[in-house]
Design an enzyme around this catalytic site. Structure first.
Site, short mmCIF file in Angstrom:
data_model
loop_
_atom_site.label_atom_id
_atom_site.label_comp_id
_atom_site.label_asym_id
_atom_site.label_seq_id
_atom_site.Cartn_x
_atom_site.Cartn_y
_atom_site.Cartn_z
N HIS A 1 -7.50 -2.11 -4.06
CA HIS A 1 -6.23 -1.77 -4.74
C HIS A 1 -5.75 -2.91 -5.63
O HIS A 1 -5.26 -2.68 -6.73
CB HIS A 1 -5.14 -1.45 -3.70
CG HIS A 1 -5.32 -0.11 -3.07
ND1 HIS A 1 -5.33 1.06 -3.78
CD2 HIS A 1 -5.48 0.25 -1.77
CE1 HIS A 1 -5.49 2.08 -2.96
NE2 HIS A 1 -5.60 1.62 -1.73
N GLU B 1 0.77 3.89 -3.06
CA GLU B 1 0.59 5.27 -2.61
C GLU B 1 1.89 5.97 -2.22
O GLU B 1 1.83 7.07 -1.68
CB GLU B 1 -0.35 5.30 -1.39
CG GLU B 1 -1.63 4.51 -1.54
CD GLU B 1 -2.79 5.35 -2.03
OE1 GLU B 1 -2.57 6.54 -2.33
OE2 GLU B 1 -3.90 4.81 -2.12
N HIS C 1 0.83 -1.21 0.00
CA HIS C 1 0.00 0.00 0.00
C HIS C 1 0.86 1.26 0.00
O HIS C 1 0.84 2.04 -0.92
CB HIS C 1 -0.95 0.01 1.20
CG HIS C 1 -2.02 1.05 1.06
ND1 HIS C 1 -1.80 2.37 1.38
CD2 HIS C 1 -3.29 0.97 0.60
CE1 HIS C 1 -2.91 3.06 1.13
NE2 HIS C 1 -3.82 2.24 0.65
CO CO Z 1 -5.65 2.75 -0.03
#
Ligand code: CO
Length: 291
Positions: A238, A206, A176
């Protein structure tokens, strides 16, 4: 109608008594698992698998689940009518039901924002003394914290994904990522994977290292094929969209195919397969033994 309401109340009361006596019969040992959560119902077994394994490992304890993400909990309540407690509510209920000793076990990957928020909640409950407080309340660390956690994670990744690289393939682990300083955990994991000469590339949706870094590494490796896997507990939003959506030209699978790689995506969260629950069970045992 009235009778029905009455018997419903009696049932609720009996259930409360049962719940309270269950807590007492178990010596008041509770385990609260805390995941980020996922809004995708078909991705949820990854979290529930961990819950089942922890229940089997600690038959004497009452094991409960809570989610840290408000957005996800509210979405699940709205769309499925399913109420999942945030950690503070779950702990308040356990306190009220008479649990004496509770281990709160984070199911987060890194000690980032979600974990530090959880640590604040645990600290607040630990500061409640006297007859209202727990005798013992401890927090188990997330997947990647101490050095041995990284070694265990490398072992898990090897056993799960090394077979996919048998004929010169590479595996991209999509994590993530966060603006929190704990984001460095992912680069540390990459260093350890590199030291073992493993054809694994860590990339983050991210944060750094992102898709550009993944592309650069893969260019150097020139693998026979690439398998994308989520480095997340669940293969949720995701994984489905950012990683594996072939209709989206900006998804990782489309971008890496555009680089000339042969690419497959594995929609399997860390919690879907064997091994992840055992690592968290180890963390729970250590938290129980901590002074
Ligand atoms: Co997220």
């Amino acid at each position: 109608m009235r009778m029905r309401k009455m018997s419903f109340l009696v049932l609720v009361f009996a259930f409360c008594l049962l719940a309270a006596s269950a807590a007492l019969a178990q010596g008041g040992q509770g385990i609260l698992l805390v995941a980020f959560g996922t809004s995708e119902p078909d991705a949820r077994p990854a979290i529930d698998n961990v819950l089942q394994s922890v229940r089997q490992a600690f038959p004497e304890a009452e094991v409960r689940m809570s989610y840290t993400s408000n957005i996800i909990r509210r979405k699940i309540l709205k769309e499925e009518g399913l109420a999942i407690d945030p950690p503070a509510v779950a702990l308040a209920k356990m306190q009220d039901e008479g649990f004496k000793s509770v281990v709160v076990q984070s199911l987060h990957v890194i000690p980032g924002e979600e974990f530090s928020g959880l640590a604040d909640v645990v600290d607040a409950f630990a500061s409640i003394g006297g007859k209202w407080g727990f005798d013992r309340l401890v927090l188990g660390r997330p997947l990647l914290d101490k050095m041995e956690d990284y070694e265990n994670a490398v072992g898990l990744l090897k056993s799960r994904y090394l077979p996919l690289t048998a004929d010169g393939g590479a595996v991209v682990l999509m994590g993530h990522g966060t603006h929190h300083e704990a984001n460095a955990a992912y680069s540390k994991l990459q260093l350890l994977l590199d030291e073992e000469g493993l054809p694994f590339v860590v990339g983050l949706v991210e944060a750094f290292p992102g898709l550009d870094s993944v592309k650069r590494r893969l260019k150097e490796m020139s693998p026979s094929h690439v398998t994308l896997v989520p480095f997340m507990v669940v293969a949720g939003d995701h994984a489905k969209n950012d990683m594996a959506d072939e209709d989206d030209p900006e998804s990782w699978i489309s971008e890496l195919k555009g680089e000339g790689h042969k690419v497959d995506a594995l929609l399997e969260g860390l919690g879907d397969g064997e091994g992840l629950a055992d690592l968290f069970i180890g963390h729970i045992r250590e938290a129980m033994e901590e002074n």
